[in-house]
Design a protein around this motif. Sequence first.
Motif: not given
Length: 505
Positions: A432, A473, A476
């Motif tokens: 990620t 994450l 993201d």
Amino acid sequence: MKIFTAAQIRELDKYTIEHEPIKSIDLMERASKAITRAIMEEWTDRTPVVVFAGPGNNGGDALAVARLLAEANYKVNVYLFNIHNKLSEECGTNRQRLIDCKKVAKFNEISLNFDPPELTSDTLVVDGLFGSGINKPLMGGFASLVKYINQSPSSVVSIDMPSGLMCEDNSYNIRANIIRADLTLTLQQMKLSMLLPDCQQYIGRLRVLDIRLSPEYIQNTEVSYRLIEEHDLRPYLRRRDDFDNKGTMGHALIIAGSYGMAGAAVLATKACLRSGAGKVTAHTPKRNYSIMQMSVPEAVLQMDREETYFSDSVDTDDFEAVGIGPGLGQGENTAIALIGQIRRAQCPVVVDADALNILANHQAWMQQLPQGIIMTPHPKEFDRLVGNASTSDYERLTRAVQLAERLQGYILLKGHYSALCMPDGHIVFNSTGNSGMATAGSGDVLTGIITGLLARGYQRAEACILGMYLHGLAGDLAIKDLGKESLIAGDIIDYLPKAFLRLQE
């Protein structure tokens, strides 16, 4: 996802052929169909295609792709390089199949002189010269061909590996003699070099094509490298029982900030709280009191006796984890306090930022670090830690593994694919994160996350793996709403709850 070495990839092919069972030529056809489908998804049959095929099995793949594209009404020109009049068996078979097809616009078998075709911006080049089997730099005519392709305006698709790029160590490769692909269609598994920053310029976009190689071999084969994925992490997650309280959720200590760097302490402390710790104490100089009190009211403040810097180690008996380093400064008094703190700690310690730079400037102290220490350097910080710059990212990774083994600690080498090097020599890469996270304070957030997870009760390896994944994450998820250009470190903290929810779902 397991990352196999070049030798293991050859064994995987062999095992699949023997145990599926399937003939080698039929396995090549299966791979070539997957490659052809991927090409056809991105380029229409109005795109002229030039295929360069080498004499080995990568060339065999390329010849089969050329035939399949021609049968789908693409205009395909093929150049097979048979310099030594020796093709692999599968390459020879696909050569004959291509000739028998009769739909290829032009087939050229090069044994001596080569008159290169014109490569325009409308042309798609399929690179099938050399795949994952090479172990030395390209030289001579093949090096010249690579340079010719690279200087052309054509789009380039590489089969399995950009020709000239080795699967692992490219430290002594000749960089000018490696294909610069726009798209790499690698087969079944990513290769180690695809995870290293200094190899990204050759790979372009990467797609991993499942060609149904033996799942039994993949499952049962031990590897040194893994790429962590979402499904790997769900078993790690700890549940909160209904009768838990802040006392059972762990107490973390963040030692961070100096005068003018209170923001680093704020970010690390907030991230630690957002990572599930029941209680977080922030130790910081007196001048930071008002800023911390207003910015992180949930934290307990423990003020240093000095106004502007960290000056003395503190007792850690009441803490489950310590994170130290963000914005700490590098003064000599702070340095002495740092090594005293690390030696005094009776719980897991995360060392980052200025704390790493202090250790780099006091190399003798490296021998005093406790087993299980966690260090989170970016590449330049790591080079300073070990005393000199690495010549390649592969060398840096190797040295990080060696340091982790020597210290019996955890070295989390930060980057696009952050690499956690563990005491047993294994490496876990993170999947990620994005370039929007290349912003001041992002590393401070990671320190806080890992420290919070340690306090929460996760083991060191679990906290590092889960921490780097959640960190990426959250970044993201943030860029979906905010974009990469405007992302700041605080946004990563704000999206941590969504990252946790994503894993819990």
